[in-house]
Write a protein that holds these residues in place. Structure first.
Motif, PDB file in Angstrom:
ATOM      1  N   CYS A 100       0.846  -1.189   0.000  1.00 36.65           N
ATOM      2  CA  CYS A 100       0.000   0.000   0.000  1.00 36.65           C
ATOM      3  C   CYS A 100       0.887   1.247   0.000  1.00 36.65           C
ATOM      4  N   ILE A 101       0.833   2.000  -1.093  1.00 33.09           N
ATOM      5  CA  ILE A 101       1.660   3.193  -1.257  1.00 33.09           C
ATOM      6  C   ILE A 101       0.785   4.430  -1.141  1.00 33.09           C
ATOM      7  N   MET A 151       3.799   8.959  -7.133  1.00 27.97           N
ATOM      8  CA  MET A 151       4.235   8.142  -5.997  1.00 27.97           C
ATOM      9  C   MET A 151       4.464   6.689  -6.422  1.00 27.97           C
ATOM     10  N   LEU A 152       3.571   6.171  -7.257  1.00 26.07           N
ATOM     11  CA  LEU A 152       3.724   4.792  -7.730  1.00 26.07           C
ATOM     12  C   LEU A 152       4.971   4.649  -8.590  1.00 26.07           C
ATOM     13  N   ASP A 153       5.226   5.631  -9.464  1.00 28.22           N
ATOM     14  CA  ASP A 153       6.432   5.585 -10.294  1.00 28.22           C
ATOM     15  C   ASP A 153       7.690   5.577  -9.428  1.00 28.22           C
ATOM     16  N   ALA A 154       7.696   6.438  -8.391  1.00 22.38           N
ATOM     17  CA  ALA A 154       8.852   6.497  -7.497  1.00 22.38           C
ATOM     18  C   ALA A 154       9.031   5.173  -6.758  1.00 22.38           C
ATOM     19  N   ALA A 168       5.930   6.722   5.703  1.00 22.77           N
ATOM     20  CA  ALA A 168       6.165   5.283   5.767  1.00 22.77           C
ATOM     21  C   ALA A 168       6.236   4.624   4.400  1.00 22.77           C
ATOM     22  N   ALA A 169       5.867   5.348   3.333  1.00 26.92           N
ATOM     23  CA  ALA A 169       5.729   4.717   2.020  1.00 26.92           C
ATOM     24  C   ALA A 169       7.027   4.087   1.532  1.00 26.92           C
ATOM     25  N   SER A 170       8.156   4.756   1.747  1.00 24.64           N
ATOM     26  CA  SER A 170       9.433   4.203   1.276  1.00 24.64           C
ATOM     27  C   SER A 170       9.801   2.946   2.053  1.00 24.64           C
ATOM     28  N   VAL A 171       9.498   2.921   3.353  1.00 20.76           N
ATOM     29  CA  VAL A 171       9.784   1.729   4.164  1.00 20.76           C
ATOM     30  C   VAL A 171       8.868   0.579   3.746  1.00 20.76           C
ATOM     31  N   VAL A 172       7.592   0.880   3.482  1.00 20.35           N
ATOM     32  CA  VAL A 172       6.666  -0.135   2.973  1.00 20.35           C
ATOM     33  C   VAL A 172       7.203  -0.733   1.683  1.00 20.35           C
ATOM     34  N   CYS A 173       7.671   0.135   0.795  1.00 24.04           N
ATOM     35  CA  CYS A 173       8.219  -0.328  -0.485  1.00 24.04           C
ATOM     36  C   CYS A 173       9.421  -1.244  -0.278  1.00 24.04           C
TER      37      CYS A 173
END
Length: 279
Positions: free
Chosen positions: A7-8, A83-86, A13-18
């Motif tokens: 989930c982005i 965000m998804l591209d990153a 937290a998004a980078s850690v999730v990735c």
């Protein structure tokens, strides 16, 4: 049940999730899907101002508000794609082959429920955008997801660190023994040191569980703790530098009372490392 779904969003937290999703995808040999959900409560597909008494018959104002709302939605969609591209670039740099991107408009829980049949593991941050940076609070959506889904959920916390040690809470019940079997057989945990921990007197079967994990190649440490469940487990995790906590909906015991339903919040609220919830 094939995909690792991450989930982005726009939270810290998004980078850690990735990163954790990329790690899990490679460990499991499963495809990675990066998902962004545009919350319909914040970004409705179409705005209807006709029932607003304050606006009355001022049609031009309602039209302008509707246009502004549409522009806001388009910008939010574009931001989501950025965000998804990153995230895709980050996952690729971490070694994931051809991560997929999906963007949906709707409710997060409803969207994940629709995707549950293809979900092997869900990775989500402890706090989303709505609670980003608010102390130890767990995001409302995260709690709803935990209650609704029946797939394993990895709730991330802190900075990414490829796990080398894991801790499994054990209470001797049939379901906790099933958790041991999952841990022993899953490539996600292969080769990792394992701490098998119980709280109180629920240690029946602990030695057998340890042998099962040792036979699957784990270096196993067992411990019987005293005190309240959450502080005892977290103190053990911190003092032994455990990288990942594994927990589940166990049998009729103090651990079950602590983990099931809304009380799951109490365990992950103070989490400094990821917690994997086995369903």
């Amino acid at each position: 049940m094939t995909n690792v779904i991450a989930c982005i969003d726009g939270s810290n937290a998004a980078s850690v999730v990735c990163d954790y999703a990329a790690w899990a995808s490679q460990r499991l040999g499963a495809p990675l899907t990066l998902l962004h959900v545009l919350d319909h409560s914040r970004y409705p597909v179409s705005a209807d101002f006709s029932g607003n008494l304050a606006l009355g018959g001022r049609e031009h104002l309602m039209e302008e508000l509707a246009d502004l709302d549409a522009k806001r939605n388009r910008l939010a969609l574009e931001q989501g794609m950025i965000m998804l591209d990153a995230a895709c670039q980050r996952a690729t740099a971490n070694g994931v082959t051809e991560p997929q991107q999906r963007q949906r408009h709707g409710d997060l829980v409803d969207t994940l429920a629709e995707l549950e049949g293809d979900m092997r593991l869900l990775v989500i941050g402890k706090q989303g955008e709505e609670h980003d940076g608010i102390g130890a609070q767990v995001g409302d959506n995260v709690e709803r997801v935990i209650r609704a889904l029946q797939r394993p959920i990895l709730v991330t916390a802190g900075e990414f660190r490829a796990p080398k040690t894991i801790m499994l809470a054990f209470d001797g019940s049939a379901t906790s023994r099933k958790g041991v079997g999952i841990l022993a057989g899953s490539p996600l945990f292969q080769g990792l040191d394992c701490h098998l921990v119980t709280v109180g007197n629920n240690n029946e079967g602990l030695d057998a569980a340890a042998r099962q994990l040792e036979q699957s190649g784990h270096n196993v440490h067992t411990a019987i703790l005293e005190g309240e469940v959450e502080p005892a487990l977290h103190q053990y995790q911190q003092s032994h530098s455990v990288d990942l906590v594994v927990m589940g909906a166990y049998g009729h015991s103090r651990i079950r009372e602590f983990f099931v339903g809304s009380t799951t919040n109490k365990m992950i609220r103070e989490a400094k490392v990821p917690h994997l919830l086995l369903r």
